[in-house]
Design an enzyme around this catalytic site. Structure first.
Site, mmCIF file in Angstrom:
data_model
loop_
_atom_site.group_PDB
_atom_site.id
_atom_site.type_symbol
_atom_site.label_atom_id
_atom_site.label_comp_id
_atom_site.label_asym_id
_atom_site.label_seq_id
_atom_site.Cartn_x
_atom_site.Cartn_y
_atom_site.Cartn_z
ATOM 1 N N ILE A 153 0.834 -1.197 0.000
ATOM 2 C CA ILE A 153 0.000 0.000 0.000
ATOM 3 C C ILE A 153 0.872 1.250 0.000
ATOM 4 O O ILE A 153 0.605 2.209 -0.735
ATOM 5 C CB ILE A 153 -0.967 -0.007 1.191
ATOM 6 C CG1 ILE A 153 -2.007 -1.122 1.013
ATOM 7 C CG2 ILE A 153 -1.667 1.347 1.334
ATOM 8 C CD1 ILE A 153 -2.957 -1.290 2.171
ATOM 9 N N THR A 229 -4.182 5.918 7.672
ATOM 10 C CA THR A 229 -5.129 4.961 7.102
ATOM 11 C C THR A 229 -4.656 3.540 7.383
ATOM 12 O O THR A 229 -5.085 2.599 6.719
ATOM 13 C CB THR A 229 -5.288 5.162 5.577
ATOM 14 O OG1 THR A 229 -3.991 5.072 4.955
ATOM 15 C CG2 THR A 229 -5.919 6.499 5.247
ATOM 16 N N ARG A 231 -3.278 1.756 11.091
ATOM 17 C CA ARG A 231 -3.771 1.206 12.345
ATOM 18 C C ARG A 231 -3.777 2.291 13.422
ATOM 19 O O ARG A 231 -2.819 3.054 13.545
ATOM 20 C CB ARG A 231 -2.892 0.031 12.805
ATOM 21 C CG ARG A 231 -3.044 -1.223 11.962
ATOM 22 C CD ARG A 231 -4.414 -1.866 12.155
ATOM 23 N NE ARG A 231 -4.599 -3.070 11.351
ATOM 24 C CZ ARG A 231 -5.147 -3.086 10.147
ATOM 25 N NH1 ARG A 231 -5.543 -1.947 9.595
ATOM 26 N NH2 ARG A 231 -5.303 -4.222 9.503
ATOM 27 N N ASP A 255 -8.420 7.770 9.411
ATOM 28 C CA ASP A 255 -9.442 6.770 9.090
ATOM 29 C C ASP A 255 -9.506 5.710 10.174
ATOM 30 O O ASP A 255 -10.443 4.909 10.205
ATOM 31 C CB ASP A 255 -9.128 6.116 7.735
ATOM 32 C CG ASP A 255 -10.227 5.168 7.289
ATOM 33 O OD1 ASP A 255 -11.401 5.583 7.289
ATOM 34 O OD2 ASP A 255 -9.917 4.004 6.960
ATOM 35 N N GLU A 260 -11.154 1.363 18.434
ATOM 36 C CA GLU A 260 -12.303 1.595 17.559
ATOM 37 C C GLU A 260 -13.137 0.338 17.331
ATOM 38 O O GLU A 260 -14.260 0.424 16.822
ATOM 39 C CB GLU A 260 -11.827 2.093 16.195
ATOM 40 C CG GLU A 260 -11.058 1.027 15.421
ATOM 41 C CD GLU A 260 -10.619 1.465 14.026
ATOM 42 O OE1 GLU A 260 -10.785 0.673 13.098
ATOM 43 O OE2 GLU A 260 -10.106 2.580 13.886
ATOM 44 N N HIS A 292 -12.927 4.054 9.484
ATOM 45 C CA HIS A 292 -12.206 2.894 8.953
ATOM 46 C C HIS A 292 -12.830 2.402 7.647
ATOM 47 O O HIS A 292 -13.169 1.231 7.488
ATOM 48 C CB HIS A 292 -12.172 1.770 9.986
ATOM 49 C CG HIS A 292 -10.999 0.840 9.803
ATOM 50 N ND1 HIS A 292 -10.394 0.180 10.845
ATOM 51 C CD2 HIS A 292 -10.314 0.459 8.683
ATOM 52 C CE1 HIS A 292 -9.406 -0.579 10.398
ATOM 53 N NE2 HIS A 292 -9.342 -0.415 9.086
ATOM 54 N N ALA A 294 -11.396 3.313 4.461
ATOM 55 C CA ALA A 294 -10.476 3.470 3.328
ATOM 56 C C ALA A 294 -10.503 2.258 2.396
ATOM 57 O O ALA A 294 -10.353 2.389 1.183
ATOM 58 C CB ALA A 294 -9.055 3.714 3.833
#
Length: 326
Positions: A153, A229, A231, A255, A260, A292, A294
């Site tokens: 990524i 985006t 953790r 994000d 969470e 979360h 993305a």
């Protein structure tokens, strides 16, 4: 073979049926997360497919009792699964991959929205405030972007950012030789000091826990923009809040946040939310929060379901499994 799916969303159901037929497997679909109270639903299945819910030793022992041989998480991260317990009870574990464009495009979007103060612009427009006060932005092309984590990524984000002609520096414990013509690899200390924008793409590990904290924030440029985006555990949220309040941090686009897992993907309209840090972050005009999402594209969801099935079947049939972790 039979696979039991847990934490299934509406948008996954058609894909689960489609790929179950394609790969000739039986399925059980459960909307609830896997817990010790419902683990008996796994009886008769050789594999299970879960999301990000905590899967501890008590659950894993029950899975072993029911002769489940494989746990697939429909996520890249797998820190919610007790790997030591899986090894103890002889259960294999695998994650999935999915469209790199999903998170990479979202990351670039968040960078641009942060630099152009888009949260404030949109909120003002909704109340018919068309003034220019406090919304003047910055141009990405003139900035230095620091990328932490140059895995798949991170590499895709770098590829997209190269089109903006910004200067890109990067940190990774294992630098990619293929990127050395496109980015300048630096140590973390240098990245903190030189970056106008810092984008996180590292996994959740002991070595990355709270890597952004009061000490690292102090080393950053005044007005730094932080994008996450990856953790939530990569950032010490309390220290981030202090950094925003003292204006060391100019903008944060997140994000993901710490703690969470009990919150995101549920509706809490008109309810009190038990997440004090989130309430504070939401109050800031220079913090952009998303739940979360993305990863959340048609292609990514399709990939997550398909690869979960492929990996479970491959392990059960003693075939090569590119997503096998344990």
């Amino acid at each position: 073979m039979k696979v039991s799916f847990f934490s299934v969303r509406d948008d996954e159901i058609d894909y689960i049926h489609q790929y179950a037929k394609k790969y000739d497997i039986e399925i059980d679909i459960h909307r609830d997360a896997l817990t010790l109270d419902n683990v008996d639903l796994c009886q008769g299945s050789q594999a299970i497919s879960i999301m990000t819910t905590k899967t501890d030793e008590a659950i894993i022992k029950k899975l072993s009792d029911y002769q489940v041989v494989y746990i697939s998480t429909r996520t890249i991260g797998f820190d919610h699964i007790d790997l030591m317990a899986c090894e103890k009870y002889g259960i294999h574990v695998g994650n999935v991959s999915y469209s790199l464009a999903s998170v990479a495009e979202y990351t670039v979007m968040m960078i641009l929205m942060a630099l152009r103060n888009m949260k404030l612009i949109v909120e003002r427009f909704a109340s018919q405030d068309f003034s220019l006060n406090r919304i003047r932005g910055k141009e990405l092309t003139h900035l230095t972007v620091g990328i932490i984590g140059t895995g798949k990524i991170g590499q895709e984000v770098i590829r997209y950012l190269s089109g903006f002609s910004c200067h890109i520096i990067a940190y990774d414990r294992y630098p990619q030789e293929s990127l050395k013509d496109d980015v300048e690899y630096v140590d973390l200390e240098t990245l903190w000091k030189r970056s106008d924008v810092i984008s996180l793409h590292a996994p959740s590990m002991e070595s990355t826990y709270h890597m952004i904290n009061k000490d690292s924030i102090q080393k950053m440029k005044d007005g730094v923009v932080i994008i996450n985006t990856a953790r939530g555990s990569l950032i010490d949220t309390d220290d981030l809040i202090v950094g925003i309040e003292n204006q060391k941090i100019g903008y944060a686009a997140l994000d993901v946040v710490e703690n969470e897992s009990h919150l995101y993907y549920q509706e809490y309209k008109n309810e009190v939310i038990n997440h004090h840090q989130l309430a504070i972050l939401r109050s800031f005009p220079n913090v952009l929060l998303t739940p979360h999402t993305a990863f959340f594209t048609h292609q990514a969801v399709s990939d997550m379901v398909e690869y979960s099935i492929i990996s479970a079947k491959a392990t059960y049939e003693h075939q090569e499994n590119p997503w096998l972790i344990l």
